[in-house]
Design a protein around this motif. Structure first.
Motif, PDB file in Angstrom:
ATOM      1  N   LYS A  49       0.749  -1.192  -0.054  1.00  0.00           N
ATOM      2  CA  LYS A  49       0.040   0.070  -0.034  1.00  0.00           C
ATOM      3  C   LYS A  49       0.823   1.280   0.113  1.00  0.00           C
ATOM      4  N   ASN A  50       1.986   1.238   0.589  1.00  0.00           N
ATOM      5  CA  ASN A  50       2.850   2.338   0.711  1.00  0.00           C
ATOM      6  C   ASN A  50       4.217   2.236  -0.343  1.00  0.00           C
ATOM      7  N   GLU A  92       5.342   5.657  -1.898  1.00  0.00           N
ATOM      8  CA  GLU A  92       5.746   6.876  -0.851  1.00  0.00           C
ATOM      9  C   GLU A  92       7.169   7.248  -1.235  1.00  0.00           C
ATOM     10  N   THR A 151       8.031  10.561   5.974  1.00  0.00           N
ATOM     11  CA  THR A 151       7.002   9.559   6.089  1.00  0.00           C
ATOM     12  C   THR A 151       7.786   8.154   5.919  1.00  0.00           C
ATOM     13  N   MET A 183       7.341   5.290   9.057  1.00  0.00           N
ATOM     14  CA  MET A 183       6.810   4.068   8.504  1.00  0.00           C
ATOM     15  C   MET A 183       7.744   2.764   9.021  1.00  0.00           C
TER      16      MET A 183
END
Length: 104
Positions: free
Chosen positions: A42-43, A46, A51, A55
């Motif tokens: 999902k990430n 990025e 960020t 994470m």
């Protein structure tokens, strides 16, 4: 710049911990694998270094909590569960004393 190696290390660490914590529990192993993979997938787009670092920190914290606090339980009878603690989370049993400074 955050290296892909850091992300891969925390990903791999989570999966190793998953295998240890949920050993012999196919349902929990599968659910944990899917959750880890989904969150990373999902990430994956990025680009913000801040960020990504947050994470990575979150994933490391989750791995630590899993490793230090989760104990497996196995249903052996209707109202009985057998706990299967890992060696790494067992602590030496120290008796409680009201006045720890005084020897009795």
């Amino acid at each position: 710049m955050v290296s892909r190696l850091k992300v891969f290390r925390v990903f791999k660490s989570l999966h190793k911990t998953r295998l240890d914590v949920f050993k012999d529990d196919i349902r929990a192993l599968t659910a944990a694998r899917e959750k880890i993979n989904d969150e990373f997938r999902k990430n994956k787009e990025e680009t913000s270094e801040e960020t990504i670092n947050k994470m990575i920190k979150m994933a490391s914290d989750v791995e630590l909590v899993l490793r230090q606090t989760v104990i497996q339980g196995v249903h052996v009878e209707d109202n009985k569960i057998l706990l299967r603690p890992r060696e790494s989370i067992l602590l030496e049993n120290v008796p409680y004393r009201d006045n720890p400074g005084k020897e009795t």
